[in-house]
Scaffold this active site. Structure first.
Site: not given
Ligand SMILES: Cc1cc2nc3c(=O)[nH]c(=O)nc-3n(C[C@H](O)[C@H](O)[C@H](O)COP(=O)(O)OP(=O)(O)OC[C@H]3O[C@@H](n4cnc5c(N)ncnc54)[C@H](O)[C@@H]3O)c2cc1C
Length: 393
Positions: A126-127, A243, A379-380
């Site tokens: 739950g992050y 992770e 990855n970004e």
């Molecule tokens: C299938 C799946 C399973 C997951 N499982 C879990 C889980 O079990 N528990 C959990 O806690 N989370 C989980 N996640 C969440 C995951 O860690 C987040 O989706 C991830 O950290 C990206 O956050 P966001 O989706 O809010 O995208 P955002 O943070 O809103 O990012 C949107 C886009 O902007 C880019 N971006 C954002 N900030 C920057 C920056 N500073 N510089 C350059 N580019 C940037 C990102 O690369 C992305 O392309 C999961 C996600 C997926 C898709």
């Protein structure tokens, strides 16, 4: 041969024999098709590994680890992946456990580690929250102290396999500090506590793999706080390096590559096997070189981790390389499947026997694995980490 190399070689033979004789054939078939196991099968798989002493293979020996060198761990990961054995679910075994081992009290170690190992608990992470993904430190779920409990309110999202979980390790805000990272704590939450609701989210391929978790006035015993209050960010970062290192998957890439090569040898394009097509061959060669580089880099980082004790910011390199390569392999597999990838989509495919699983699931896997470059920190964002902590920019 050195003692370490001999031990690793002996382990290689044991793992191969184990895969051939003890792993149910349909587990191998599902994994070969890029599909996961159901809950009971996954639990059974963990118990099979534990009976060999291999489930918690990076834990200290006093908690049941086998005392392997990094090289033995690498051989185990490699052979199980190349042999298409299912993966070990990371949430309890390789994400939470290192945090408890480093930051947990003796009481917490004695309580939680044996339960992770025996499978008594199914953990989820739950992050993330709707407004806190890449910018995780802006999370808003609160935990307010009330006697010997915290009262938790907020929402988590993307919670992988949360529908099966009875426990969640969770980041919560315990102090509205000026600096976002300083007011966060790491809590272990029983998913059966009143006030928790889990709702499904469906991925691009139609799978129910992730969830939203709503928390309303959820009472969590204070003894479930790991580390110090307001210092949860240290636990969070420590967990993430594990992770990311785990996502690299060299063996998985090689197994996928082998499948791709086999499919391309059979598939016909313009009256000839696809593998004889010059453009396709170039793509195969390119991805094979990338895998070879990933393999070397992985070994280098493992050796450094063996010296320093933990994987460092370099784990971001593995995360980027490993996920880009796997996405490319799934993309090529879909291209190799050709029009069959369009018609044989997931549940619509009836005649399982008539078609190899890797073709049957080509589209499903392609769409599902878009996730690889997002989760575990996009990855970004990994590139930002590398530029700051490795390149010093
Ligand atoms: C299938 C799946 C399973 C997951 N499982 C879990 C889980 O079990 N528990 C959990 O806690 N989370 C989980 N996640 C969440 C995951 O860690 C987040 O989706 C991830 O950290 C990206 O956050 P966001 O989706 O809010 O995208 P955002 O943070 O809103 O990012 C949107 C886009 O902007 C880019 N971006 C954002 N900030 C920057 C920056 N500073 N510089 C350059 N580019 C940037 C990102 O690369 C992305 O392309 C999961 C996600 C997926 C898709």
């Amino acid at each position: 041969m050195s003692d370490t190399a001999e031990k690793a070689e002996a382990l290689r033979q044991r793992v191969r024999a184990f895969i051939q004789t003890k792993v149910p054939a349909h587990y191998i078939e599902r994994t070969r098709g890029g599909l996961g196991l159901g809950k009971q099968e996954q639990e059974h798989w963990h118990s099979l590994l534990d009976s060999e002493g291999w489930l918690v293979n990076h834990w200290p020996q006093e908690w049941g680890g086998p005392g392997w060198s990094p090289w033995e761990r690498y051989v185990f990961d490699y052979e199980t992946a190349v042999g298409n054995a299912p993966r070990i679910l990371p949430f309890g075994v390789s994400m939470l456990a290192p945090v408890i081992l480093k930051f947990g009290s003796q009481q917490q170690k004695e309580r939680w580690l044996p339960r992770i190992r025996s499978g008594a608990d199914w953990w989820c992470q739950g992050y993330s929250e709707p407004g806190a993904g890449s910018d995780l430190a802006s999370l808003k779920t609160t935990a307010v102290r009330d006697g010997d409990h915290y009262v938790v309110n907020g929402q988590k999202t993307w919670t992988t396999l949360g529908q099966h979980a009875n426990m969640m390790f969770c980041l919560v805000r315990t102090h509205a500090s000026a600096k976002a990272q300083e007011g966060i704590s790491f809590l272990l939450i029983d998913m059966d506590t009143p006030g928790i609701e889990v709702r499904p989210l469906y991925l691009l391929n139609g799978e129910h793999e992730v969830n939203e978790v709503f928390l309303q006035d959820v009472r969590v015993p204070v003894e479930n706080l790991v580390g110090e209050e307001n210092k949860g960010w240290d636990c969070a970062k420590y967990l993430l390096t594990y992770e990311r290192t785990g996502i690299a998957g060299v063996g998985i890439c090689i197994s996928l590559f082998n499948r791709l090569r086999a499919v391309a040898a059979k598939a016909q394009r313009n009256g000839r096997p696809l593998i004889e097509d010059m453009l396709f061959r170039q793509k195969l060669a390119r991805v094979w070189m990338d895998i070879a580089n990933l393999k070397e880099t992985n070994l280098r980082i493992l050796m450094k981790a063996a010296r320093d004790g933990v994987p460092g910011a370099e784990s971001s390199i593995l995360k980027i390389l490993g996920t880009e390569i796997r996405q490319e392999l799934f993309s090529l597999l879909r291209q190799a499947a050709g029009s069959r990838a369009l018609t044989l989509y997931g549940a619509e495919a009836q005649d399982l026997d008539a078609c190899p699983t890797e073709l049957l699931t080509a589209s499903e896997n392609y769409f599902n694995h878009r996730k690889l470059s997002i989760f575990g920190g996009s990855n970004e964002v990994q590139k930002n980490i590398l530029s700051k902590f490795v390149l010093g920019l």
